[in-house]
Structures are given as C-alpha cells and as structure tokens.
Design an enzyme around this catalytic site. Structure first.
Site, PDB file in Angstrom:
ATOM      1  CG  HIS A  81      -5.573 -38.758  -1.739  1.00 38.54           C
ATOM      2  ND1 HIS A  81      -6.213 -39.943  -0.992  1.00 38.54           N
ATOM      3  CD2 HIS A  81      -4.917 -39.445  -2.971  1.00 38.54           C
ATOM      4  CE1 HIS A  81      -5.763 -41.202  -1.838  1.00 38.54           C
ATOM      5  NE2 HIS A  81      -5.310 -40.715  -2.956  1.00 38.54           N
ATOM      6  CG  ASP A 104      -6.737 -36.803   2.997  1.00 38.42           C
ATOM      7  OD1 ASP A 104      -7.059 -36.444   4.307  1.00 38.42           O
ATOM      8  OD2 ASP A 104      -7.023 -37.538   2.570  1.00 38.42           O
ATOM      9  CG  ASP A 118     -10.792 -38.515   3.848  1.00 34.49           C
ATOM     10  OD1 ASP A 118      -9.530 -38.127   3.478  1.00 34.49           O
ATOM     11  OD2 ASP A 118     -11.056 -39.602   4.062  1.00 34.49           O
ATOM     12  NE  ARG A 170      -3.898 -40.342   1.642  1.00 37.15           N
ATOM     13  CZ  ARG A 170      -3.434 -40.805   0.473  1.00 37.15           C
ATOM     14  NH1 ARG A 170      -2.739 -40.064  -0.339  1.00 37.15           N
ATOM     15  NH2 ARG A 170      -3.651 -42.071   0.100  1.00 37.15           N
TER      16      ARG A 170
HETATM   17  C1  G1P Z   1      -3.757 -45.159  -1.339  1.00 36.34           C
HETATM   18  C2  G1P Z   1      -2.552 -45.527  -0.634  1.00 36.34           C
HETATM   19  C3  G1P Z   1      -2.766 -46.289   0.791  1.00 36.34           C
HETATM   20  C4  G1P Z   1      -4.066 -45.709   1.448  1.00 36.34           C
HETATM   21  C5  G1P Z   1      -5.434 -45.635   0.494  1.00 36.34           C
HETATM   22  C6  G1P Z   1      -6.474 -44.670   1.228  1.00 36.34           C
HETATM   23  O1  G1P Z   1      -4.108 -46.743  -1.830  1.00 36.34           O
HETATM   24  O2  G1P Z   1      -1.280 -46.131  -1.262  1.00 36.34           O
HETATM   25  O3  G1P Z   1      -1.692 -46.455   1.540  1.00 36.34           O
HETATM   26  O4  G1P Z   1      -4.529 -46.623   2.378  1.00 36.34           O
HETATM   27  O5  G1P Z   1      -4.774 -44.676  -0.462  1.00 36.34           O
HETATM   28  O6  G1P Z   1      -5.969 -43.500   1.517  1.00 36.34           O
HETATM   29  P1  G1P Z   1      -3.771 -47.189  -3.312  1.00 36.34           P
HETATM   30  O7  G1P Z   1      -4.262 -46.361  -4.406  1.00 36.34           O
HETATM   31  O8  G1P Z   1      -2.281 -47.243  -3.168  1.00 36.34           O
HETATM   32  O9  G1P Z   1      -4.464 -48.413  -3.269  1.00 36.34           O
HETATM   33 ZN    ZN Z   2      -8.007 -39.465   3.093  1.00 31.75          ZN
END
Ligand code: G1P
Ligand code: ZN
Length: 543
Positions: free
Chosen positions: A114, A277, A279, A282
């Site tokens: 994202h 998102d 890719d 999400r």
């Molecule tokens: C974030 C999200 C987490 C998700 C990850 C990848 O990670 O909080 O739940 O698995 O993106 O999409 P973070 O930036 O908090 O480490």
């Molecule tokens: Zn993603």
C-alpha cells in the site's frame, strides 16, 4: 547463453521487514541493490538449480525492469522454469494461488503493498515459499545473513523477454512461461463462492462500487465482478493499474479511500462498497452509511462463512494478529473452535493454515484471508461478503447491528504517528518496556492498568519464538492499548497505537469510535508520553 558473474559488496539495510524488503524506488534502482537482494534470496534457499519459480508484481514503477533483471538472474542461477504474469503483473494473492496451483518451488513478488509508488515512491521484493506464503522468519533471517556476506551475483547476458504474449520462451536452459494473471485466481474463487447466487444478487439490482485505486486488483475485479457476475460496467472504478497509482496512496482505509467513503455516506450510496490496495491483498468493506472495521469484518466473516460453499463444513479455527481487536475471538468461542493470536505480519499465519488449525485469518490493517492461499486476499474478502449478502439479503448496517447485539461491539481505532524521529520512537518503546512491571495498579484517566506485557509468540506448530512484538496494556477485561513500531516504513519511524474497548450493551453500540474510545486514547497517550516525546499533538492517520 552467456552468464556473467558480477562482483559486489554488501549494501546496508537489506533486512526483510514485516513483509519483505522495502525501500525507496530510487534506492532499489541503485547499483546492485536489487541484484544483491535477489542473489541473497537464491543463496538462502540453497540455490535455484532445477527449480521453478513464480514471478510477478503489482505493476508499480520499476516493476518491468526488475522482472527482466530477475529473469536473467534466475536463468544464470540454473532455474528450470519461471512462471510470470502477463506484463509482469500478479497480485499478491494471485501469486500465492499460482505457486500453490502450479506447485512451483517458491515465488518472488515485487511490491511495496500500500506504500505509494512511482519514481519517488517505494518499491519492494518479497520471497514466498512453496506453500504459497511469505517466507517464515527462519528464511528471512537467512536471506538477511546472505546479504551481509554477498560478494558476487550471477546474471545472464540475454535479451529482454516479451512479457506481453502468453506462452513459453527459452532463455538458455530456462523456460519462461507467461501466464494470464487472472485465470488461476478466478478459478479458485469459483470453487469457493456461489457465483450463481452472486449473479442473482446483481441481477436483482444490488449496487456496488469497487475502488481498485489504480492498483493491481482492477483487472481481477473487472473480470470477476463485472465479467462473470454481471455487475454493471461502472461498478469497478480506478480499474486501470498505473505505475504511480495515479499519485495516490493505494491503501484501502477511510483516509486514503475517501472518495469511496464519501459516496457510501451520500444520498446516492450504492448497497456495498469495497477497495483494495497496491498489490491486492488488503480490503476495505463499507456498506451504505456503515464502515466496517477490518477487525469487525474478520468477526463477521467468521460468524457467516458457512453460508459460502467453500466454508460450508465450518471453520477449523480463526487467527488474528495481536493488535487486531478481540471481536473474532468472541465468535470463535461461540463456535467452539480455536482462536489464535499471532504477531503482526501474514507470515505468522502460515503454519496454522498448513496444519489445518485455522481456516480464517485477519489483521486490523485491512488484511483478511483463508486457507485457500497463504496471503491475505482483498478480492476474496469482498466476494465472501457478497456471498453472505446474497444469502442473507439484508444491509451491511443490519449485519453489523445484529452481530454486535449478539456478540457485543469492540470499538476499535489505530492511531499512526508517521515519519517520526527514529531514535525518539525507539526510546519511547524501550522506556515503556522498562516500566511494564510498574504499570499494573496505576490509574490513568479513570482507567486502571491490570496487566502490561511485551507480546511474545511461540508458534504452536514448530515451536519457533518471536519476541518484542508489541506492548500490550490491559485495562481490565474490556479495554486495551497496544504500542508497536511499524516494520514496513521506509523513512524515519512510524509509531502505531492500537486502541480498543468492548461494549456489550446494544443501547451503547452506536457511538462514534473516537469518542467511545476517548478514555483509552487519553490513557495510552499519557502512559507513553507521546506528545512530549514525539513532538506531535495528534496522530497523522486514524483508522
Ligand atoms: C503493516 C501492517 C501489518 C501488515 C503489514 C503488511 O505492517 O500493520 O498488519 O501485515 O503492513 O501488509 P507494519 O507497518 O505495522 O509493520
Ligand atoms: Zn498489500
């Protein structure tokens, strides 16, 4: 085919984070950056000789050039076959589906999820294992170790491959097979959901808006929702993937998908809205005048999944990441099935899914998925919601009201402090850690801390352990604040504060979340001293 061995030196900071290696696109485009990491992946998995790989990305800036480089490196490292999505495109869940369906030895996915894309945005590379999911910590640790000692990489001196044409081409001894990015994925969706019921739903006039955010899901959503299910052609908007996502932040939450939110809260709102998102892993779910938090979505899906053919026999268990609200646990308890709490990051669900202990998984960060692949899956979540709506034929708002009346409501919000000073953020976390044992018994804004810890997880399948996964502060049974630092950012640090409070009384379940959570928010801010330490008077993003 001529193979070149190029000498190189380790590059700082090539440590895979929550999901793969992320960096600024320009950093990835720098000398040997991509090559070092990719060679380290190959080295970490015992070489590539005779192996098959799945390869694709979300189409962001540099995707095409990176794919060509990786193909040449795979050929030089002795791969037998690489399956590539047409034009180098595969959504993350589709890549997982291809790895599993075609039984490749693993896969490389190019995405920074994202995060914004483009020349001045972010890029990322992730390695997935043969089961289809993100490499577990043991593998990412080994990849990191290899990046620290790399002294050369191998690359074929061969022309670029035309990835626009489906079919096979040879590069030396390696076969490159360009596949339709949607076909295998769509087949899997057909096997899980009642497409006839979904067609009947749309035929009855049910209106939907799907915002693909100029990211990878556009072609998938068009082919399935408009093509197969017969939704009108304007149902999927922003459907054409762009290398910079149209300059937007392709993150499906109320802040970045505000156009969809406005429509869903307007006079002319359709029945159902969704977004995904960069890719495609999400999802955001929103009904008419009714936003569904990802934590609630997981709980609702768990309670209703049996309405879809793929889950008719019931669920083995439900897993959620620790910061995700406890709403899904309440459903699991009622269903008499397992409930699991894992660290943040999809890789921690892999073993539970492989072992048949969990069927559904979810994260508060808009990730929901099941054992059909080993990634979270945005479009899958949307189709499961549609299948539930097609059977129940009531509004999303009504589904939520009935759910909360039955299980209680977990008010939930996440506050992000983005791009803060890294040292200050790390200091805040380590000071909190130091004070964990003194907190119980103390009161902050009328809330008394009953328990505080630093979340650690022992994988029930392989016994592996992950520590320091976030600080949990409990205020009795009902309220909780969690603090952790993001592992996906590329600039400074991001502090995430996760806030929740349980409300069993249906008469009190209709408050605005920020006000319903006000005491928890105040207590969390005071305990961590956020304003003084980070010099911020409020979060940058509240979801
Ligand atoms: C974030 C999200 C987490 C998700 C990850 C990848 O990670 O909080 O739940 O698995 O993106 O999409 P973070 O930036 O908090 O480490
Ligand atoms: Zn993603």
């Amino acid at each position: 085919m001529k193979v070149k061995t190029v000498s190189t030196k380790p590059i700082d900071g090539q440590k895979p984070g929550t999901s793969g290696l992320r960096a600024r696109t320009k950093v990835f485009m720098g000398t040997n950056y991509l090559e070092n990491f990719v060679q380290s992946v190959f080295n970490a998995i015992g070489g590539l000789a005779g192996k098959t790989l799945t390869l694709g990305g979300d189409g962001r800036y540099f995707n095409d050039a990176a794919i060509q480089t990786i193909l040449k490196m795979a050929a030089a490292n002795g791969a037998a076959r690489v399956l590539v999505g047409r034009n180098g495109i595969l959504s993350t869940p589709a890549a997982s589906a291809v790895i599993r369906n075609r039984k490749t030895d693993g896969g490389i996915i190019l995405s920074a999820s994202h995060n914004p894309g483009g020349e001045n945005g972010d890029f990322g590379v992730k390695y997935n294992i043969a089961a289809g999911g993100p490499a577990p910590e043991s593998v990412t640790g080994e990849i990191h170790r290899r990046t620290l000692e790399i002294d050369s990489y191998r690359i074929a001196e061969a022309p670029d491959i035309d990835l626009a044409q489906l079919g096979e081409t040879q590069t030396g001894d390696m076969t490159v097979e360009v596949i339709d990015p949607v076909e295998i994925y769509a087949g899997l969706m057909r096997s899980l959901f009642d497409f006839d019921a979904l067609r009947a739903l749309f035929a009855s006039g049910f209106a939907m808006r799907f915002d693909a955010m100029h990211a990878v899901t556009g072609p998938y959503a068009r082919a399935i929702i408009e093509g197969e299910l017969g939704a009108p052609s304007e149902t999927v908007v922003n459907a054409v993937p762009l290398p910079d996502f149209g300059g937007h932040h392709p993150d499906p939450n109320p802040v970045y998908a505000h156009a969809l939110m406005e429509e869903m809260f307007s006079e002319s709102a359709p029945d159902f809205g969704a977004a995904s998102d960069g890719d495609g892993d999400r999802n955001m779910i929103v009904g008419r005048n009714c936003y569904v938090t990802p934590s609630d979505s997981l709980a609702v899906l768990a309670a209703n999944a049996h309405l879809a053919p793929g889950y008719r026999q019931g669920l083995a268990g439900v897993a959620r990441s620790m910061p995700t609200s406890r709403a899904a646990d309440r459903v699991a308890r009622k269903l008499g099935i397992g409930a699991y709490e894992t660290p943040t990051g999809w890789k921690f669900f892999g073993n539970l899914l492989d072992a048949g202990m969990a069927t559904l998984c979810g994260e508060e960060s808009a990730g929901t998925g099941s054992d059909h692949v080993r990634e979270k899956d945005g479009l899958w979540a949307v189709l499961l919601w549609l299948n539930i709506l097609a059977v129940r034929r009531i509004s999303v708002a009504r589904i939520m009201a009935e759910h909360w009346a039955e299980y209680g409501r977990d008010y939930y919000s996440r506050h992000d402090y983005e791009g803060v000073d890294k040292q200050a953020a790390e200091q805040l976390m380590s000071d909190l850690r130091q004070r964990l044992s003194e907190l119980p018994g103390k009161s902050f804004h009328d809330l008394t801390v009953t328990e505080a810890d630093d979340f650690a997880y022992t994988d029930p399948v392989d016994g592996s352990r992950a520590e320091h996964q976030g600080i949990r502060i409990f205020f009795g049974e009902t309220a909780r604040a969690v603090f952790r630092l993001s592992g996906t950012g590329t600039v400074g640090a991001t502090l995430r504060v996760y806030l929740e409070r349980f409300e069993p009384d249906p008469e009190r379940q209709n408050d605005e979340p920020q006000s319903a959570l006000a005491p928890v928010i105040a207590a969390a801010n005071e305990i961590a001293g956020i304003a003084e330490r980070l010099g911020r008077d409020g979060p940058d993003v509240m979801t």
